[in-house]
Structures are given as C-alpha cells and as structure tokens.
Design a protein around this motif. Structure first.
Motif, short mmCIF file in Angstrom:
data_model
loop_
_atom_site.label_atom_id
_atom_site.label_comp_id
_atom_site.label_asym_id
_atom_site.label_seq_id
_atom_site.Cartn_x
_atom_site.Cartn_y
_atom_site.Cartn_z
N GLY A 5 0.77 -1.17 -0.02
CA GLY A 5 0.01 -0.05 0.08
C GLY A 5 0.90 1.27 0.12
N ASN A 6 1.99 1.37 0.98
CA ASN A 6 2.75 2.39 1.01
C ASN A 6 3.47 2.60 -0.41
N LEU A 7 3.90 1.53 -0.94
CA LEU A 7 4.64 1.46 -2.20
C LEU A 7 3.67 2.18 -3.19
N GLY A 8 2.47 1.66 -3.31
CA GLY A 8 1.62 2.08 -4.16
C GLY A 8 1.24 3.55 -4.11
N LEU A 9 1.28 4.12 -2.89
CA LEU A 9 0.90 5.67 -2.54
C LEU A 9 2.25 6.22 -3.13
N GLY A 10 3.60 5.62 -2.83
CA GLY A 10 4.70 6.41 -3.59
C GLY A 10 4.68 6.41 -4.72
N ILE A 11 4.31 5.39 -5.59
CA ILE A 11 4.19 5.45 -6.94
C ILE A 11 3.37 6.22 -7.48
N THR A 12 2.26 6.41 -6.96
CA THR A 12 1.45 7.34 -7.66
C THR A 12 1.88 8.85 -7.44
N LEU A 330 21.85 19.40 5.06
CA LEU A 330 21.01 20.35 4.32
C LEU A 330 19.38 19.88 3.87
N MET A 331 19.43 18.45 3.80
CA MET A 331 18.20 18.05 3.65
C MET A 331 16.93 18.29 4.65
N VAL A 332 17.68 18.36 5.84
CA VAL A 332 16.97 18.68 7.03
C VAL A 332 16.52 20.06 7.09
N GLY A 333 17.62 21.07 6.52
CA GLY A 333 17.36 22.44 6.34
C GLY A 333 16.24 22.71 5.51
N ALA A 334 16.27 21.95 4.40
CA ALA A 334 15.27 22.03 3.27
C ALA A 334 13.75 21.76 3.81
N MET A 335 14.00 20.70 4.75
CA MET A 335 12.33 20.21 5.13
C MET A 335 12.14 21.53 6.22
N ILE A 336 12.99 21.90 6.77
CA ILE A 336 12.56 22.91 7.75
C ILE A 336 12.06 24.36 7.20
N ILE A 337 12.72 24.49 5.96
CA ILE A 337 12.31 25.85 5.32
C ILE A 337 11.01 25.58 4.70
N GLN A 338 10.66 24.06 4.51
CA GLN A 338 9.11 23.77 4.05
C GLN A 338 8.34 23.79 5.22
N GLY A 339 8.53 23.96 6.33
CA GLY A 339 7.70 23.97 7.54
C GLY A 339 7.45 22.48 8.03
N ILE A 340 8.47 21.57 7.67
CA ILE A 340 7.96 20.32 8.14
C ILE A 340 9.36 19.92 9.08
N GLN A 341 8.91 19.37 10.19
CA GLN A 341 9.88 18.97 11.05
C GLN A 341 10.19 17.59 10.94
N PRO A 342 11.63 17.38 10.54
CA PRO A 342 12.08 16.01 10.38
C PRO A 342 11.91 15.24 11.64
N GLY A 343 11.57 13.72 11.48
CA GLY A 343 11.57 12.67 12.39
C GLY A 343 10.63 12.09 12.26
N PRO A 344 10.36 11.14 13.26
CA PRO A 344 9.65 10.09 13.05
C PRO A 344 8.15 10.42 12.49
N GLU A 345 7.64 11.72 12.81
CA GLU A 345 6.21 11.97 12.36
C GLU A 345 6.10 12.26 10.90
N VAL A 346 7.11 12.49 10.29
CA VAL A 346 6.87 12.63 8.82
C VAL A 346 6.21 11.46 8.25
N MET A 347 6.77 10.39 8.72
CA MET A 347 6.13 9.08 7.87
C MET A 347 4.51 8.97 8.08
N THR A 348 4.16 9.35 9.54
CA THR A 348 2.76 9.21 9.62
C THR A 348 1.75 10.37 9.32
N LYS A 349 2.51 11.69 9.42
CA LYS A 349 1.82 12.76 9.19
C LYS A 349 1.94 13.22 7.52
N LYS A 350 2.94 12.89 6.70
CA LYS A 350 2.95 13.04 5.49
C LYS A 350 3.48 11.96 4.78
N PRO A 351 2.71 10.86 4.63
CA PRO A 351 3.05 9.45 4.01
C PRO A 351 3.31 9.79 2.41
#
Lengths: 500, 149
Positions: A5-12, A330-351
C-alpha cells in the motif's frame, strides 16, 4: 505491515508529471556537478536551497535527493576519463578507472560503474522501504532524554568519521551548536546573540551559512589552486567483456552490502563506503597486484558502495530526523524551510511525501543510467569549460539565491561573512561538516535537554536511568574510547592519508 | 614563532575567542536553575566547553607540534568577498545587471588568468541567462536595471 500500500502511494506520488520532471532535473544537475570538478554536492545543494523555497515540499526534496546521488554517478565519469574525482567519494574510482581508460577500456569502466551504481541504488532503496517503518515505530517511543542522547551519539559519530584531529572536530560541533542558538529563545522569548538585528531574531538562516561555508570557501580554495584540466580520453565501446562481467558481479554485490551498512552509520556516507569497498576487494583478490593498474573490481565495488551508501544515509534522517552527514543536514534544512519538522512524524503525518520521495529515488537511479551512458559525449564536452568561467557564475547564483530567500540583501552579506569564516576553517584544517551538524541539531537538542531536565526536576541522572538513553550514551562513550586507542588512531590516520 | 603558527594552535585560539566572545555577549542572559533553565543556561554551558576545548587544543599543539599553517593567498578571498559585498550593495539600488557586472568583473580578477574579452563574453551570457531564468522564468520580483526594467 502495509508495504505494498505504501509503495502504491509512493508510486502515485512519484509518477506525477511534476515530480518526474524535478527528479530528472535533480539528476541532470547532480550529474553536471559530479562531472565538473571544483564544486561538490554539498555546495550545490546549499546553493539551490533558496530555489526549492518556491517549489512544493515533495518536489523540492525529490530534486535535492536527485542532485545528491546524481553527483555520485557523475563523479565516476571524470574519475575514469580524466583522472579527476568530481567529488570526494569518487577518489578511489580514479585509481583503477583511469588505468582502465588508458588501456582503452574506458567505455567498459563507465558502463560497469553505471550498472553497479544502479543495482546498488535499487538495493539501497529496498532497504529503506523495509527498515523505515520499524525504525520509525521505535523512534516514536523515544522521550526527550532519549532524543538528546541519540543526537549526542549522532554528533560524536560524525566527529569520529571526520578526517583530521578529533578534538578539533568536537570543538567544531560545539561551535556549531552555539551558532545554532542565535535567535529568540523559544521558552522565554529572550533575544540571544542577535545584536538587536531584527533579521537574526529567527536565528541565522541555514542557507547562507551553508553557501558561505561550503560554496564560497570551496570556490576560493579552487581559485588559489588554479584548477586545470587535461584532455579527456576517448570512450570507446561501452560493452564490457565476458571476463570483466564475471569479475564485476561479486565485487558489485560486496560493494552494495558494505556501502548499505556504512551509509546508515551517522557520519558514514558514500566516501567511507567507497574507500572500505576498495580496501576489501584488494584484500579478497587473488591478484592484488592488479589493483591500481586497472582492475575492474576496483571500479565496480567502490562505485556500487558509494551509491548504496548515498541511498541508505537517508534512513537516519527520514526516520529519526538525525542527519548523518553534511548533505543530510542540508536536507533537514530544506525540510525545515518547507515547514516540515524532520523525524518519525514525517512518515505518519506526510506519508505521500515520505513514500513519494523513496519511490522517486529509484526512478532517479534508473534515469541516471540513461543520462550517463548514451549522453556521455555531452558530459565529456562540458569538461572543457575552464574554471575561470565557472567560478564567477557559481558566485552569482549563490548571491541571487541568497537574496531570493527573503528578498533581502542582508542574506547576501551573510554569505560573504560565512565565506570568510569558511575559508578560515579550511586554512586551519577545521572541517565544516561537524559544524553544520551541530548547527542543525543545536536548537532541537537544547529543547530536548531542557524538557528532559524539567521532567526529571533537574536531575541529570535521567539520561542514565532511561534504558534507551543509557544504551545510546554507552555507545557514544565506547566510540570515543575506541578512537583514543593508539592502534585504531593509527589505522584511522592511514585511511584518511590515502584519501588526501 | 614556528611553534605557534600551526593549524592546531591557531584553531585552538579561534575556539577560545569564540568561547570568550559568547560568554561576554551572553552575560546578560539569565542562567536559571537546572529545573527551570533560563535562556542563558545552555549558551553558557556550550561557551565554557568550547573555551576548555580551545585551551586543550592550544596546549597539545604547543607540546606535540602540528602542521604549519599555509600562507594564505590574499587575492582570491579578498576579491571574492568584495565582489559579494558589492553585489549586495548594488542589487536593490541599481538592479540585477549592474550588480552582476561588478561581481563577475571583480571575481574574475581573483583567478590567475584574466582576459578582458572572455570576461565580457561571460558577463553577456550570464546577464541574458539570469534575466531569462530569474525574472522571466521564475517571475522573481527584481529589477534588471533599476528604474528602467
């Protein structure tokens, strides 16, 4: 586990026109900088951070990831054809790749490295898919004290694997942590180290620091060295012989395995993976004397390893929010610029973001084979552009990028200031990567530290009482003790000597 | 003097300077208690550790020696920095093209080779490229030449 299911979501997500375009763009830019000596992936990603500000989060992360592993592919091209590593992790590829090219096997070396990289990249992506979810679930059990100890481990591991003096690298971490505290204190609202400059009340922007420290300093050092390039060798047939294929397959498999393992380690990453894979092949080989004279294993294994490591180094960043090297910071910096706090929540909140990015990594790897093999002639032509044209252009893009962050020339001034600081660091042999990791982790670490101490009513023993935290701290201490042991110290010095 | 002009000794001094500087600038920040930490608690802790590490690095460098620091070449770092500062000063007042011309001219001087015709060519190409990419393509709110376009 709902893997499919996750991969399917990723593919779409990954297969939308927009995201495919940005993956392709990232791979092209990555290959370009990998091919052009004198500017590495860290500097390029730092420069392009402001541009990602205008893109949707998924597209920008896909593009940045593409630049990162694109540079690993592109770097091998110059290593093989002109004996110049486009970036650090390609240094070992020069040893045997260039010798193969001199014997007229350049095409074979290029195709083996591309196919090996693609295979390794695929395995790396599968590893991320399998391990991301359990690791994230584990991370969600972490309390503030555990997080604080985990970050300490991450920082120490980054130090251990930095080349040069360990004490200096530790000091650089603390300096980074200190710089990270500039701005408004979240708990009290007090202004810290802002000198009443309103632009600093949100903290020092991450992009100008990275641009100055890595981009500007790198350009200045290259200008000092008066970078010159020789002519490229003819590519010839891309088809390897049966003998070359037979010898490459086990080397690619071993390189992939080793690279995947080392990529996950904090502070590890592609360079370490490539070096270890080369050493391993030389040790295992029945004809070690061939190494350095054009042994095909010496191209296949490190190329596979650096690409596998480039993929798996995303794991700690995506699941724990802990960057394992400068690019991930730098990727963490990019995520923070976008308003995403990197960490375990990313997978559940932004699958969609999470799985879309992972699937697009594989797509990017597939694109790179196409970009690198049939289009090799075009990249070789690019090698003839002299650095005296490139340097001003790169500086210009840095300046415009810094300005576009917040439409303010204050940021351009910051780039200049951190460029000078970065140059001082280079001259004094202080590495920028530990500084950058400290800077990125500083604010979070302080917050977790204060929260943990508040919860324990000021008892610092909390870090030793919680089993996860204790385990992490023991690992950290062991790492430090190991580094102090004379025999390991010597081996480490030798390993980095080979690099330089 | 040879003993002190080394990479390690000088970087130790740098860390000491940053530590002392942070202590001085942050002296007005309330420290608080370990339970309720004030805004100054962590900064002070970090500054003191940095200071201590700097001192250790200096001492070790003097006792066991280290690589001598390379004589810096002043031209590239100075010219590149001046170029960026000029760009920052000109960008909003005069527009993209004047800032670009000055930056490319100054930073081209930083290299070993300087051929005027090549630099002019580079400026023309970059002017067109930047205008097309940033102004037209990305639609950034910048003026190409202040007051004209």
């Amino acid at each position: 586990m709902d893997l499919l299911g996750n991969l399917g979501l990723g593919i779409t997500v990954a297969f939308t026109f927009q995201n495919l375009t940005y993956a392709l763009l990232g791979c092209m830019v990555g290959t370009l900088i990998g091919v052009l000596p004198g500017i590495g992936p860290v500097a390029t990603i730092a420069m392009l951070l402001p541009i990602t500000f205008h893109l949707p989060p998924t597209a920008s992360l896909i593009m940045l990831a593409g630049i990162y592993y694109g540079a690993q592919y592109g770097g091998s091209t110059t290593s093989i054809l002109v004996n110049l590593p486009g970036e650090a992790s390609s240094v070992v590829t020069c040893l045997d790749g260039y010798q193969m090219a001199r014997r007229g096997r350049a095409g074979a070396a290029l195709s083996i490295s591309a196919v090996g990289s693609f295979f390794a990249g695929t395995v790396g992506t599968i590893i991320i898919v399998i391990f991301a979810e359990p690791l994230t679930r584990m991370a969600q059990k972490f309390g503030p004290a555990d997080y604080c100890s985990l970050m300490a481990l991450g920082l120490v591991a980054a130090v251990v694997l930095a080349s040069g003096s360990i004490t200096k690298a530790i000091a650089m971490v603390f300096l980074g942590l200190l710089f990270g505290l500039v701005g408004t204190d979240v708990n009290t609202g007090a202004q810290r180290f802002t000198f009443d400059v309103p632009e600093l009340s949100d903290g020092i922007d991450f992009a100008p620091i990275a641009m100055g420290l890595f981009g500007i300093a790198e350009i200045v050092v290259n200008l000092e060295r008066h970078l010159e390039r020789g002519g490229a060798i003819k590519v010839g047939s891309l088809w390897p012989t049966r003998e070359e294929i037979r010898r490459s397959i086990p080397a690619i498999l071993r390189g992939t395995l080793l690279g995947s393992l080392l990529g996950v380690l904090p502070g590890g990453g592609p360079t370490l993976g490539a070096f270890s894979a080369y050493t391993l092949e030389k040790k295992l080989s029945k004809t070690p004397g061939e190494f350095g004279k054009g042994a095909v294993e010496g191209v296949a294994a490190p190329e596979a390893a650096n690409n596998a490591a480039a993929q798996t180094s995303f794991i700690p960043m995506l699941t724990l929010g802990i960057p394992s090297n400068a690019v991930m910071a730098l990727m963490v910096g990019a995520m923070i610029i976008q308003g995403i706090q990197p960490g375990p929540e990313v997978m559940t909140k932004k699958p969609d973001l999470f799985w879309g990015m992972i699937v697009s990594m594989w797509i990017g790897n597939a694109m790179l084979v196409v970009i690198n093999l049939p289009m090799i002639g075009m990249w070789v032509k690019l090698l003839t552009v002299p650095y005296r044209f490139l340097a001003p252009a790169i500086l210009l893009f840095c300046c415009i990028g810094a300005y576009s962050l917040q439409n303010s020339t204050f940021h351009v001034m910051q780039v200049a200031a951190f460029g000078v600081l970065g140059y001082i660091f280079v001259r004094l042999g202080c590495e920028g990567a530990p500084f950058l990791l400290g800077l990125v982790l500083g604010p979070q670490m302080e917050e977790y530290f204060r929260r943990a101490m508040l919860l324990s009513r000021g008892d610092a023993m909390v870090f030793l009482e919680r089993p996860i935290s204790l385990g992490l701290l023991i690992t950290t201490t062991l790492l430090l003790i190991l580094m102090a042991l004379p025999s390991i110290k010597k081996a480490r010095e030798e390993a980095f000597q080979e690099e330089g | 003097m040879q003993r002190f002009l080394t990479k390690d000794f000088l970087s130790g001094l740098m860390f000491v300077a940053f530590g002392l500087g942070a202590l001085y600038i942050g002296q007005h920040l309330a420290v608080g208690t370990p339970v309720r930490m004030g805004p100054g608690y962590v900064p002070r802790m970090l500054s003191l550790i940095l200071l201590a590490l700097g001192v250790v690095i200096c001492i070790v460098a003097v006792i066991s020696g280290s690589e001598p620091v390379e004589r810096p070449k002043w031209k590239p770092i100075t010219l590149v920095t001046i170029g960026i500062v000029c760009f920052a000063l000109l960008f909003e007042r005069a527009g993209l093209i004047p800032a670009l011309v000055v930056l490319v001219l100054i930073s081209s001087l930083a290299g070993e080779e300087f051929k005027l015709m090549e630099v002019i060519g580079n400026i023309v190409v970059l002017s067109i490229l930047c205008t097309v990419v940033f102004k037209v393509g990305l639609g950034m709110n910048i003026s190409v030449v202040q007051g004209i376009w």
